[in-house]
Design a protein around this motif. Structure first.
Motif, PDB file in Angstrom:
ATOM      1  N   ALA A 207       0.832  -1.210   0.000  1.00  0.00           N
ATOM      2  CA  ALA A 207       0.000   0.000   0.000  1.00  0.00           C
ATOM      3  C   ALA A 207       0.863   1.254   0.000  1.00  0.00           C
ATOM      4  O   ALA A 207       0.567   2.228  -0.704  1.00  0.00           O
ATOM      5  CB  ALA A 207      -0.933  -0.010   1.198  1.00  0.00           C
ATOM      6  N   CYS A 208       1.952   1.248   0.771  1.00  0.00           N
ATOM      7  CA  CYS A 208       2.850   2.417   0.812  1.00  0.00           C
ATOM      8  C   CYS A 208       3.553   2.621  -0.519  1.00  0.00           C
ATOM      9  O   CYS A 208       3.671   3.757  -0.998  1.00  0.00           O
ATOM     10  CB  CYS A 208       3.868   2.253   1.936  1.00  0.00           C
ATOM     11  SG  CYS A 208       3.136   2.425   3.568  1.00  0.00           S
TER      12      CYS A 208
ATOM     13  N   ALA B 224       1.073   4.029  -2.939  1.00  0.00           N
ATOM     14  CA  ALA B 224       0.786   5.438  -2.649  1.00  0.00           C
ATOM     15  C   ALA B 224       1.904   6.339  -3.152  1.00  0.00           C
ATOM     16  O   ALA B 224       1.647   7.388  -3.760  1.00  0.00           O
ATOM     17  CB  ALA B 224       0.573   5.628  -1.150  1.00  0.00           C
TER      18      ALA B 224
ATOM     19  N   VAL C 129       1.513   9.207  -6.132  1.00  0.00           N
ATOM     20  CA  VAL C 129       1.884  10.608  -5.906  1.00  0.00           C
ATOM     21  C   VAL C 129       2.938  11.023  -6.924  1.00  0.00           C
ATOM     22  O   VAL C 129       2.863  12.121  -7.498  1.00  0.00           O
ATOM     23  CB  VAL C 129       2.382  10.817  -4.460  1.00  0.00           C
ATOM     24  CG1 VAL C 129       3.042  12.177  -4.293  1.00  0.00           C
ATOM     25  CG2 VAL C 129       1.236  10.656  -3.472  1.00  0.00           C
TER      26      VAL C 129
END
Length: 68
Positions: free
Chosen positions: A51-52, A55, A59
């Protein structure tokens, strides 16, 4: 003037009759053992890492769309 036991029970339930206790009349004791296994913790950590990374990728793609 003393209250009858039935009246005292009704007042303890907020004036509503026919209700039972939310916990069924007993309270559960605190758990003393770990309930999760090592595999569960590992799966949660892998999901967190994915998930990180996703993300950060999103971005980056939002800030620099010409690279994609």
């Amino acid at each position: 003037m003393s209250k009858t036991p039935k009246l005292a029970q009704k007042e303890a339930r907020g004036g509503r009759s026919g209700l039972r206790a939310a916990d069924g009349g007993s309270v559960r004791s605190a758990r003393s053992r770990r309930t999760g296994s090592g595999a569960t913790v590992t799966a949660n950590l892998v999901g967190l890492v994915i998930a990180c990374v996703l993300a950060v990728f999103l971005v980056f793609a939002l800030l620099f769309p010409e690279k994609f």
